[in-house]
Design an enzyme around this catalytic site. Structure first.
Site, PDB file in Angstrom:
ATOM      1  N   ASP A   5       0.857  -1.187   0.000  1.00 44.21           N
ATOM      2  CA  ASP A   5       0.000   0.000   0.000  1.00 44.21           C
ATOM      3  C   ASP A   5       0.889   1.232   0.000  1.00 44.21           C
ATOM      4  OD1 ASP A   5      -2.142   1.669   0.152  1.00 44.21           O
ATOM      5  OD2 ASP A   5      -2.798   1.068   2.146  1.00 44.21           O
TER       6      ASP A   5
ATOM      7  N   ASP B  14      -3.239   2.561  -5.767  1.00 44.39           N
ATOM      8  CA  ASP B  14      -2.151   2.650  -4.791  1.00 44.39           C
ATOM      9  C   ASP B  14      -1.982   1.421  -3.908  1.00 44.39           C
ATOM     10  OD1 ASP B  14      -4.511   3.032  -3.410  1.00 44.39           O
ATOM     11  OD2 ASP B  14      -3.739   4.628  -2.136  1.00 44.39           O
ATOM     12  N   GLU B  15      -2.662   0.322  -4.204  1.00 39.48           N
ATOM     13  CA  GLU B  15      -2.471  -0.875  -3.390  1.00 39.48           C
ATOM     14  C   GLU B  15      -2.762  -2.125  -4.191  1.00 39.48           C
ATOM     15  OE1 GLU B  15      -5.266  -1.604  -0.163  1.00 39.48           O
ATOM     16  OE2 GLU B  15      -6.628  -0.111  -0.993  1.00 39.48           O
TER      17      GLU B  15
END
Length: 388
Positions: free
Chosen positions: A6, A101-102
């Site tokens: 993350d 983003d993860e």
């Protein structure tokens, strides 16, 4: 072992990287405070003022009058996200993005080449820092749920591995809000029964959880025991692509929700184009503060990866289902399924000049916004929708 990686304050960290003068200054990426915009990401300096994502930008400005508000550059963030995924794919093809983003990574077949999960996690974290000048938090565990909780527990710039023998010791001390789907309203319901931690929930009965949460109660009981059998599914094998976000505070403002839906739509559209996929079925998911969850879907006459077409459909599904006067929304999700590849695109564009123009406009818009920022170009059709 599964890795959950993350990125830390992803949008804001990219802006700080590209504009070093912003470091140590309170800054958010979000919509215009004069147009009911919302915060998409806050850097860690801004968070010290109590500012968080999903908060109205005007409220964030009241908490910190010197707050710097930057318009989001969604296409650019998608490009950086792809660079991060390229690093992931150096180590395993089993990468399941959750958002820009993860992602989850299954590294079970990678140890002979790269070492165990711990070594792979440290190498990926180091390469993201050295090559992209960004920080990531890494969680490692025997399943997806535990890996995600581990990455959150170590933020920012964290690295945490949950040993299989220590799962309950790791989980039991955590507040019940660390379980997927348990927000403030759910936590208050549990607290009335003396349940404050995951360990206390684990010791409760499935019947009580079913009474409080319906069918989701059984899932919570399994999660409290550290059980999660879901595999890591790469985008190209997935039956749907989706993004969802759970808000730190329940949202009661329809305009803010429209802004968040647009953000989710842009992310899903970027993933579709990246994987050369087009979908026909659009689904919007809404979870209210009282834990009632609804999904609404619509099948399009033809498949698409065009942001505007997906956004228009999602908006039509969202707005009629927002009885916000009596309860807020704690989660919103957007997904696309019913995939086709790019094979039929040329025929579609040849037979529908208007659609071809829209596709070209999408491509040009992505390029301009990536280079000059989201504020540089706005399609007229979006003016009535966007919360920016």
């Amino acid at each position: 072992m599964i890795l959950h990686i993350d990125m830390d304050a992803f949008y804001a960290s990219i802006e700080e990287r590209d504009r070093p003068g912003l470091r140590d200054k309170p800054m958010v990426v979000g919509g215009n405070p004069d147009k009911r915009g919302v915060v998409a990401a806050a850097n860690y300096t801004a968070r010290r003022y109590g500012i968080h994502s999903a908060m109205p930008t005007a409220q964030a400005k009241r908490l910190c009058p010197k707050l710097i508000v930057l318009p989001p550059r969604h296409s650019y963030y998608a490009q950086v996200s792809q660079q991060i995924r390229d690093i992931f794919h150096r180590y395993t093809p089993l990468v399941e993005p959750l958002s820009l983003d993860e992602a989850f990574l299954d590294v079970k077949h990678s140890h002979l080449l790269f070492g165990d999960a711990t070594e792979i996690g440290r190498r990926i974290k180091r390469e993201i820092r050295d090559e992209l000048k960004l920080t990531a938090s890494v969680g490692i565990a025997q399943n997806k749920f535990l890996a995600k909780v581990a990455s959150e527990a170590g933020k920012p710039d964290g690295f945490l591995e949950v040993n299989p023998a220590g799962v309950q010791a790791f989980l039991d001390r955590l507040p019940v809000t660390k379980l997927w789907g348990v927000g403030k309203v759910g936590a208050r319901s549990l607290q009335k029964h003396g349940i404050h931690t995951v360990g206390e929930l684990r010791a409760s009965t499935p019947a009580l959880l079913e009474e409080l949460f319906g069918s989701w109660g059984e899932t919570l009981w399994e999660l409290a025991h550290g059980r999660d059998s879901r595999p890591v599914i790469p985008d190209h094998k997935a039956k749907s692509l989706s993004h969802e976000t759970t808000f730190a505070e329940d949202i009661t403002d329809a305009e803010a929700l429209r802004g968040w839906l647009l953000d989710l739509t842009r992310q899903v559209a970027a993933r579709l184009r990246c994987n050369h996929l087009r979908g026909r079925v659009v689904i919007v998911k809404i979870r209210f503060a009282d834990f009632r969850t609804i999904t609404r879907s619509r099948t399009l006459p033809q498949s698409t990866d065009v942001t505007q077409e997906l956004w228009d459909t999602g908006l039509a599904l969202l707005l009629p289902n927002l009885p916000l006067r009596h309860r807020g929304v704690r989660l919103i999700g957007f997904s696309v399924s019913g995939f086709e590849g790019d094979e039929s695109r040329q025929a579609d564009l040849f037979s529908e000049p208007a659609r071809a123009k829209n596709v070209r406009l999408d491509t040009v818009s992505d390029w301009i916004q990536a280079r000059f920022g989201a504020a540089a170009l706005t399609r007229a059709a979006e003016l009535a929708h966007t919360a920016e």
